[in-house]
Write an enzyme that holds these catalytic residues in place. Structure first.
Site, PDB file in Angstrom:
ATOM      1  N   GLU A 332       0.830  -1.202   0.000  1.00  0.00           N
ATOM      2  CA  GLU A 332       0.000   0.000   0.000  1.00  0.00           C
ATOM      3  C   GLU A 332       0.867   1.255   0.000  1.00  0.00           C
ATOM      4  O   GLU A 332       1.725   1.424   0.863  1.00  0.00           O
ATOM      5  CB  GLU A 332      -0.890   0.040   1.247  1.00  0.00           C
ATOM      6  N   CYS A 333       0.628   2.131  -0.964  1.00  0.00           N
ATOM      7  CA  CYS A 333       1.252   3.457  -1.030  1.00  0.00           C
ATOM      8  C   CYS A 333       2.778   3.378  -0.911  1.00  0.00           C
ATOM      9  O   CYS A 333       3.443   3.067  -1.875  1.00  0.00           O
ATOM     10  CB  CYS A 333       0.648   4.381   0.025  1.00  0.00           C
TER      11      CYS A 333
END
Length: 458
Positions: A332-333
């Site tokens: 994530e990210c």
């Protein structure tokens, strides 16, 4: 029975909610209370302040991402054995997802949790007009329970007395204290190195000083009396925190100064459904933990540590090898950025990363994306099917560039419409979106079952 809790709400962003929240937490701790922090909305920075001050993990309460029952579940679980829960609001008190209602707002959270509300008003350059502002907040909706006011940024004690007199006469609620405009202390800028400095204890003196300032000008005894609220239900039998299965797989979780954006509930839900979590540092460890069945690379600030991450070549190779071996992985990210070919900083320094995702990340000084996301999986996504929807958010200062054709991991829906996002290959799901697993617990079940299947065939 009753409990003690308060929502710290603002008339808008920038009125001093965070400064006051930290100060109140510190002041009540000085009086010997056990304090639990919460934050309305999708935010990783402010809860890190709360956690540092209270020594208890702060949690997010988000009525857009999660059903009301889950919000109450998280609140009940987090506030166990606390003398006082303090819930920091987001933006203005009534600001949420929809301008026509309270969905996702601090007001919504205050009503769901039946919490008394302390309204923070920026009183700089005004006197009796402050009463008109408070009156407006009282009249807009009947549900919220605004029980008191803090006058922030007052010029003097005389100025405070004028504001207090006006508000108490016109609004019928007490003004319990104030914070001066010319304080010799300022909250550190929420820059990208903030969380590591919190973890090193470098802000402890700041927190302590804020607590002393609050003790000087705010009536904590009156606040405690106002904080009395109805007791909420105990953790239910279907709580997301109740153990569902014994540990059957081992998932490695990146956690260090570069990677630290995780909702506590995401990690706890993984554990309740049978994952043993093993933490490691992409910055300082040389290899991934042994005998792992899954990999979770959360958000954070890889760009701040790009040089060190790039120089840890053994770890880069270790992660690349594992993902090529088809280990079920969510990035994530910041985790997504780490898996690309390279990160280019705002100083135009290029640093090689894992190289499993073909493309490059470029940092920029202005925000690239911000907001809630409804997420639907694309075909082949082992975590989220095209028939399922999860909720989460995006917040990043970088953009991803690739000349290669690849499969997107999922489709996201935000204020600006739908878009294809992320990167999908075999058992790798990566992208800029932060998921909240409590919005779709099936993601966790699928992750663990995929880990089990792979484990059985390795």
């Amino acid at each position: 029975m009753s409990q003690k809790r308060l929502v710290i709400a603002g008339t808008g962003s920038g009125v001093g909610k965070t400064t006051l929240t930290i100060g109140l937490m510190s002041a009540f701790m000085k009086k010997g209370l056990t304090v639990q922090g919460f934050k309305c909305g999708p935010d990783y920075i402010d809860p890190s302040y709360h956690t540092a001050v209270t020594k208890r993990p702060s949690r997010n309460l988000d009525s857009w991402m999660l059903p009301k029952e889950t919000v109450l579940d998280i609140f009940s679980h987090g506030s166990k054995e606390a003398d006082l829960s303090i819930i920091e609001g987001v933006m203005g008190f009534f600001d949420g997802k929809n301008p026509k209602n309270n969905e996702g707002s601090t007001a919504d959270i205050s009503m769901i949790t039946q919490s008394p509300v302390l309204l923070v008003v920026n009183c700089a350059s005004m006197a009796r007009s402050a009463a008109a502002i408070v009156k407006g907040f009282q009249l807009l909706a009947e549900g919220p329970n605004i029980v008191g006011v803090i006058a922030n940024r007052v010029g003097s004690e005389g100025h405070y007395k004028i504001v207090k007199t006006a508000i108490e006469q016109e609004c019928g609620i007490p003004v319990v204290g104030y914070m001066k405009r010319e304080l010799d202390i300022e909250i550190p800028e929420r820059h990208l190195g903030l969380i590591p400095s919190i973890e090193k204890g470098e802000l402890d003196h700041f927190f302590d000083r804020l607590g002393e300032l609050v003790l000087d000008t705010i009536d904590l005894d009156k606040l405690l009396a106002l904080a009395v609220a109805p007791e909420l239900r105990e953790e239910s039998s279907d709580s997301i925190f109740r153990k569902k299965k014994d540990s059957s797989v081992k998932i490695a979780v990146a956690k260090d100064a570069a990677f630290n954006f995780y909702y506590p509930e995401n990690l706890e839900i993984l554990e309740t459904y049978g994952a043993e979590l093993v933490y490691f540092s992409p910055l300082t460890d040389k290899h991934l933990p042994e005998d792992i069945d899954g990999l979770y690379l959360g958000g954070g600030f890889p760009e701040e540590y790009a040089k060190d991450l790039s120089e840890n070549t053994i770890m880069l190779s270790s992660i690349k090898q594992k993902i090529n071996e088809n280990i079920p992985t969510l990035a994530e990210c910041g985790g997504f950025m780490y898996l690309t070919d390279s990160i280019s900083t705002t100083e135009n320094q290029l640093y090689k990363m894992v190289g499993i995702i073909p493309g490059n990340v470029k940092m920029q000084t202005n925000l690239a994306a911000l907001g809630y996301r409804e997420i639907t999986g694309n075909k082949g996504n082992f975590l989220l099917s095209d028939q399922q929807q999860a909720r989460g958010h995006e917040f990043h200062y970088s953009t991803f560039h690739s000349e290669n054709n690849f499969d997107y991991a999922y489709e996201t829906k935000g204020m600006r419409g739908n878009k294809q996002e992320g990167y999908l290959k075999d058992n790798l799901v990566a992208g800029y979106t932060h998921f909240h697993f409590a919005s779709c617990v099936d993601m966790v079940k699928k992750w663990i079952s995929t880990c089990q299947e792979r484990k059985a065939h390795v």
